[in-house]
Design a protein around this motif. Structure first.
Motif, PDB file in Angstrom:
ATOM      1  N   VAL A  17       0.823  -1.213   0.000  1.00  0.00           N
ATOM      2  CA  VAL A  17       0.000   0.000   0.000  1.00  0.00           C
ATOM      3  C   VAL A  17       0.857   1.264   0.000  1.00  0.00           C
ATOM      4  O   VAL A  17       0.715   2.124  -0.860  1.00  0.00           O
ATOM      5  CB  VAL A  17      -0.951   0.018   1.221  1.00  0.00           C
ATOM      6  CG1 VAL A  17      -1.777   1.304   1.240  1.00  0.00           C
ATOM      7  CG2 VAL A  17      -1.868  -1.200   1.196  1.00  0.00           C
ATOM      8  N   THR A  22       2.989   6.913  -2.811  1.00  0.00           N
ATOM      9  CA  THR A  22       2.087   7.221  -1.702  1.00  0.00           C
ATOM     10  C   THR A  22       2.801   8.045  -0.637  1.00  0.00           C
ATOM     11  O   THR A  22       2.244   9.007  -0.098  1.00  0.00           O
ATOM     12  CB  THR A  22       1.540   5.932  -1.073  1.00  0.00           C
ATOM     13  OG1 THR A  22       1.244   4.995  -2.099  1.00  0.00           O
ATOM     14  CG2 THR A  22       0.296   6.208  -0.271  1.00  0.00           C
ATOM     15  N   ARG A 232      -3.669   3.382   8.188  1.00  0.00           N
ATOM     16  CA  ARG A 232      -4.881   3.427   7.378  1.00  0.00           C
ATOM     17  C   ARG A 232      -5.620   4.748   7.505  1.00  0.00           C
ATOM     18  O   ARG A 232      -6.297   5.184   6.559  1.00  0.00           O
ATOM     19  CB  ARG A 232      -5.789   2.265   7.762  1.00  0.00           C
ATOM     20  CG  ARG A 232      -5.231   0.884   7.414  1.00  0.00           C
ATOM     21  CD  ARG A 232      -6.085  -0.227   7.986  1.00  0.00           C
ATOM     22  NE  ARG A 232      -6.107  -0.180   9.447  1.00  0.00           N
ATOM     23  CZ  ARG A 232      -7.038  -0.733  10.202  1.00  0.00           C
ATOM     24  NH1 ARG A 232      -8.059  -1.369   9.627  1.00  0.00           N
ATOM     25  NH2 ARG A 232      -6.974  -0.662  11.516  1.00  0.00           N
ATOM     26  N   LEU A 235      -4.722   7.094   4.742  1.00  0.00           N
ATOM     27  CA  LEU A 235      -5.345   6.769   3.466  1.00  0.00           C
ATOM     28  C   LEU A 235      -6.804   7.213   3.466  1.00  0.00           C
ATOM     29  O   LEU A 235      -7.305   7.719   2.456  1.00  0.00           O
ATOM     30  CB  LEU A 235      -5.252   5.268   3.206  1.00  0.00           C
ATOM     31  CG  LEU A 235      -3.839   4.698   3.035  1.00  0.00           C
ATOM     32  CD1 LEU A 235      -3.900   3.175   2.960  1.00  0.00           C
ATOM     33  CD2 LEU A 235      -3.168   5.263   1.787  1.00  0.00           C
ATOM     34  N   PRO A 238      -6.373  11.964   3.794  1.00  0.00           N
ATOM     35  CA  PRO A 238      -5.003  12.429   3.524  1.00  0.00           C
ATOM     36  C   PRO A 238      -4.628  13.707   4.256  1.00  0.00           C
ATOM     37  O   PRO A 238      -3.451  14.078   4.272  1.00  0.00           O
ATOM     38  CB  PRO A 238      -5.022  12.650   1.999  1.00  0.00           C
ATOM     39  CG  PRO A 238      -6.105  11.756   1.493  1.00  0.00           C
ATOM     40  CD  PRO A 238      -7.150  11.800   2.565  1.00  0.00           C
ATOM     41  N   TYR A 269      -2.150  10.265  -7.758  1.00  0.00           N
ATOM     42  CA  TYR A 269      -1.615   8.918  -7.605  1.00  0.00           C
ATOM     43  C   TYR A 269      -1.720   8.157  -8.924  1.00  0.00           C
ATOM     44  O   TYR A 269      -0.759   7.516  -9.369  1.00  0.00           O
ATOM     45  CB  TYR A 269      -2.398   8.204  -6.507  1.00  0.00           C
ATOM     46  CG  TYR A 269      -1.980   6.771  -6.256  1.00  0.00           C
ATOM     47  CD1 TYR A 269      -0.795   6.481  -5.593  1.00  0.00           C
ATOM     48  CD2 TYR A 269      -2.789   5.710  -6.650  1.00  0.00           C
ATOM     49  CE1 TYR A 269      -0.414   5.172  -5.338  1.00  0.00           C
ATOM     50  CE2 TYR A 269      -2.422   4.399  -6.400  1.00  0.00           C
ATOM     51  CZ  TYR A 269      -1.239   4.136  -5.750  1.00  0.00           C
ATOM     52  OH  TYR A 269      -0.866   2.833  -5.502  1.00  0.00           O
ATOM     53  N   TRP A 289      -7.522   2.159  -2.486  1.00  0.00           N
ATOM     54  CA  TRP A 289      -7.409   3.399  -1.713  1.00  0.00           C
ATOM     55  C   TRP A 289      -8.798   3.979  -1.436  1.00  0.00           C
ATOM     56  O   TRP A 289      -9.118   4.382  -0.310  1.00  0.00           O
ATOM     57  CB  TRP A 289      -6.542   4.406  -2.476  1.00  0.00           C
ATOM     58  CG  TRP A 289      -6.053   5.538  -1.615  1.00  0.00           C
ATOM     59  CD1 TRP A 289      -6.640   6.030  -0.484  1.00  0.00           C
ATOM     60  CD2 TRP A 289      -4.882   6.324  -1.822  1.00  0.00           C
ATOM     61  NE1 TRP A 289      -5.907   7.081   0.028  1.00  0.00           N
ATOM     62  CE2 TRP A 289      -4.832   7.274  -0.769  1.00  0.00           C
ATOM     63  CE3 TRP A 289      -3.882   6.321  -2.791  1.00  0.00           C
ATOM     64  CZ2 TRP A 289      -3.811   8.219  -0.683  1.00  0.00           C
ATOM     65  CZ3 TRP A 289      -2.868   7.268  -2.691  1.00  0.00           C
ATOM     66  CH2 TRP A 289      -2.817   8.198  -1.654  1.00  0.00           C
ATOM     67  N   GLN A 292     -10.542   2.437   1.399  1.00  0.00           N
ATOM     68  CA  GLN A 292     -10.143   2.936   2.714  1.00  0.00           C
ATOM     69  C   GLN A 292     -10.880   4.235   3.043  1.00  0.00           C
ATOM     70  O   GLN A 292     -11.249   4.472   4.198  1.00  0.00           O
ATOM     71  CB  GLN A 292      -8.628   3.175   2.758  1.00  0.00           C
ATOM     72  CG  GLN A 292      -7.790   1.917   2.695  1.00  0.00           C
ATOM     73  CD  GLN A 292      -7.832   1.109   3.980  1.00  0.00           C
ATOM     74  OE1 GLN A 292      -8.262   1.584   5.025  1.00  0.00           O
ATOM     75  NE2 GLN A 292      -7.411  -0.142   3.904  1.00  0.00           N
TER      76      GLN A 292
END
Length: 340
Positions: A17, A22, A232, A235, A238, A269, A289, A292
């Protein structure tokens, strides 16, 4: 407004991940104090340079940092003290400025091969690994740190393993507030991190289930830790690290992160990842993503439902827009608040 004592915020290593892209995107606003790579698996031999560079392309930069200067720490996973020490020295020669040791990975495959959280069944093994790497790196002027869970099947050895890491020479200890058996199921036992912190002289960093500013304060209060590591939660939101830092500075709560900001991160991304991955894989990563995000944001949940069967990248990106004008205005208001 009341200021809150500042604390450092790290970005957790998450296998499959958190990669170089990222790390770069999530650290771009300067709110993170450091990041950690996915683990480099060490068995019984010194790995070639290309393995380290694949996990940590930032090694090619003089400071081993993201593009905005956020430090990147290289993480190793294994159980052979000598092999880990040799690879830590090799990593330093390639440009690593700090090496972290993984004693927390709960993956069954990793644990079956004597890695990650499996070492928490024997504090002596934790000590030997940390000690070997510490003794190899100290003459080179860099630290070794460690990340643990509260135990393998239970918490019986939580304090002993933490003390073993400190005795071995760890400069700090990140504690994920669950055992390997508990995986990622709530609740996180932040009060157990407090027991560990009370026993150690080195900094202890709280990790696990910090999704919101309120979670951050609860984790900090129950653990007694000033510093935290986010996984997490970053994600899902942000802006979580900047939200925490803004509150530390001002005591003010920023508005909810607008969909416009989330969509921009996802689009950026995709733009970076499509340069070296097939589009279908990029779409799969975007869905991962967005998945999440959806548990913590209604608009993300709606977009995920609408886009979950999309396989073409451009169609997926088109589904992230248009952004409503009031969403843009909300983001501008937040930006003004941050700069004010």
């Amino acid at each position: 407004m009341t200021q809150v004592a500042s604390g450092r915020i790290g970005l957790a290593p998450m296998e499959g991940v958190i990669d170089v892209v990222t790390r770069d995107l999530l650290s771009a606003d300067g709110a993170l104090d450091w990041t950690v790579t996915e683990f480099v698996r060490v068995v019984d031999a010194r790995l070639p340079a290309r393995v380290f560079l694949r996990h940590c392309p930032e090694l090619e930069h003089a400071t081993c940092a993201t593009s905005n200067g956020t430090p990147v720490h290289l993480q190793l996973l294994g159980s052979d003290p000598d092999a880990l020490a040799a690879n830590a020295v090799h990593a330093q020669a390639l440009g690593a400025r700090q090496v972290d040791l993984n004693f927390g990975c709960p993956a069954k495959t990793v644990n079956r091969h004597d890695g990650g959280a499996s070492l928490l069944r024997d504090p002596t093994r934790v000590y030997r690994v940390v000690r070997a790497v510490h003794e190899a790196l100290t003459p080179l002027g860099i630290d070794v740190t460690a990340k643990v869970r509260l135990g393998f099947d239970d918490k019986q050895l939580a304090l002993a393993c933490a003390e073993a890491a400190e005795a071995g020479g760890a400069a700090h200890l990140v504690v994920h507030a669950r055992t390997r058996r508990e995986g990622y199921r709530p609740p996180a036992h932040w009060e157990w991190i407090g027991r560990i912190r009370a026993r150690l002289a080195i900094p202890v960093i709280a990790n696990g289930d910090i999704w919101t500013l309120e979670d951050y304060w609860k984790a900090r209060t129950l653990s007694g830790c000033t510093d935290v590591m986010l996984g997490r939660g970053m994600l899902a939101d942000p802006w979580l690290a900047r939200r925490i830092k803004h509150w530390q500075r001002t005591g003010e709560h920023l508005p909810e992160t607008p969909w416009a900001a989330r969509a921009e991160v996802l689009a950026a991304y995709a733009q970076r990842m499509r340069m070296h991955l097939p589009e279908k894989i990029v779409v799969s990563l975007l869905k991962q993503w967005l998945n999440q995000m959806r548990g913590r944001d209604d608009e993300a949940a709606r977009r995920f439902t609408a886009l979950r069967r999309r396989t073409e990248l451009q169609a997926f990106l088109d589904g992230l827009t248009p952004v409503m004008q009031d969403d843009i205005s909300a983001r501008q208001e937040v930006a003004i608040g941050m700069n004010g």
